[in-house]
Design a protein around this motif. Structure first.
Motif, PDB file in Angstrom:
ATOM      1  N   THR A  27       0.647  -1.325   0.219  1.00  0.00           N
ATOM      2  CA  THR A  27      -0.332   0.503  -0.175  1.00  0.00           C
ATOM      3  C   THR A  27       1.504   1.301  -0.181  1.00  0.00           C
ATOM      4  OG1 THR A  27      -2.124  -1.273   1.038  1.00  0.00           O
ATOM      5  CG2 THR A  27      -1.487   1.607   1.066  1.00  0.00           C
ATOM      6  N   LYS A  28       1.675   1.552   0.526  1.00  0.00           N
ATOM      7  CA  LYS A  28       2.748   2.398   0.967  1.00  0.00           C
ATOM      8  C   LYS A  28       3.707   2.552  -0.441  1.00  0.00           C
ATOM      9  CE  LYS A  28       7.210   3.712   3.362  1.00  0.00           C
ATOM     10  NZ  LYS A  28       8.015   3.227   4.312  1.00  0.00           N
ATOM     11  N   TRP A  29       3.784   1.588  -1.164  1.00  0.00           N
ATOM     12  CA  TRP A  29       4.504   1.804  -2.167  1.00  0.00           C
ATOM     13  C   TRP A  29       3.430   1.792  -3.592  1.00  0.00           C
ATOM     14  CZ3 TRP A  29       8.382  -2.555  -0.224  1.00  0.00           C
ATOM     15  CH2 TRP A  29       8.977  -1.955   0.780  1.00  0.00           C
ATOM     16  N   GLU A  30       2.570   1.629  -3.283  1.00  0.00           N
ATOM     17  CA  GLU A  30       1.465   1.888  -4.636  1.00  0.00           C
ATOM     18  C   GLU A  30       2.175   0.462  -5.372  1.00  0.00           C
ATOM     19  OE1 GLU A  30       1.745   5.656  -5.934  1.00  0.00           O
ATOM     20  OE2 GLU A  30       0.233   6.466  -4.126  1.00  0.00           O
ATOM     21  N   ILE A  31       1.704  -0.802  -5.512  1.00  0.00           N
ATOM     22  CA  ILE A  31       2.064  -2.250  -5.771  1.00  0.00           C
ATOM     23  C   ILE A  31       0.670  -2.822  -5.140  1.00  0.00           C
ATOM     24  CG2 ILE A  31       2.940  -4.370  -5.918  1.00  0.00           C
ATOM     25  CD1 ILE A  31       5.285  -2.653  -4.344  1.00  0.00           C
ATOM     26  N   GLY A  32       0.176  -3.468  -6.200  1.00  0.00           N
ATOM     27  CA  GLY A  32      -1.169  -4.465  -6.695  1.00  0.00           C
ATOM     28  C   GLY A  32      -2.544  -3.461  -5.948  1.00  0.00           C
ATOM     29  N   TYR A  33      -3.439  -4.200  -5.342  1.00  0.00           N
ATOM     30  CA  TYR A  33      -4.515  -3.517  -4.048  1.00  0.00           C
ATOM     31  C   TYR A  33      -3.916  -3.416  -3.375  1.00  0.00           C
ATOM     32  CZ  TYR A  33      -3.088  -6.919  -1.238  1.00  0.00           C
ATOM     33  OH  TYR A  33      -2.332  -7.796   0.071  1.00  0.00           O
ATOM     34  N   ALA A  34      -5.075  -1.833  -2.741  1.00  0.00           N
ATOM     35  CA  ALA A  34      -4.534  -1.137  -1.533  1.00  0.00           C
ATOM     36  C   ALA A  34      -4.983  -1.937   0.001  1.00  0.00           C
ATOM     37  CB  ALA A  34      -5.177   0.370  -1.825  1.00  0.00           C
TER      38      ALA A  34
END
Length: 103
Positions: free
Chosen positions: A49-56
């Motif tokens: 989530t922090k690195w905006e990878i995949g799903y939140a």
């Protein structure tokens, strides 16, 4: 270019390594196996989530990433509450792997 599942796998390895090195320090070394797995899953979701990878991530993850202590405490389950110090250590000490930057 890597797909999302491969990226999440790389993040999970980072979380597992941090867990193995810091479980004693962060007070989670003696958790049951299913609790350890849950901590690793939530830690992976936090970094993704922090690195905006995949799903939140869900409510707890969003609150933790956004530094919303009251929201995180209010959303924590019985296991994630035990992992607070680990999650803080994880977010503070683990940087995005270079193979995930611009990939």
């Amino acid at each position: 270019m890597m797909n999302t599942i491969e990226k999440i796998g790389i993040v999970e390895v980072e979380v597992i390594n941090h867990f193995n090195k810091n479980a004693e320090y962060t007070g989670i070394a003696n958790l049951l196996a299913n609790e350890q797995k849950h901590i690793i899953q939530i830690g992976t979701s936090i970094l993704c989530t922090k690195w905006e990878i995949g799903y939140a991530g869900g409510g707890f993850v969003h609150a933790f990433v956004n530094n919303d202590l009251m929201g995180a405490l209010g959303s924590a389950d019985g296991t994630t509450i035990k992992g607070f110090k680990f999650f803080a250590s994880l977010v503070y000490n683990v940087g995005i792997p270079t193979n995930l930057i611009n990939n």
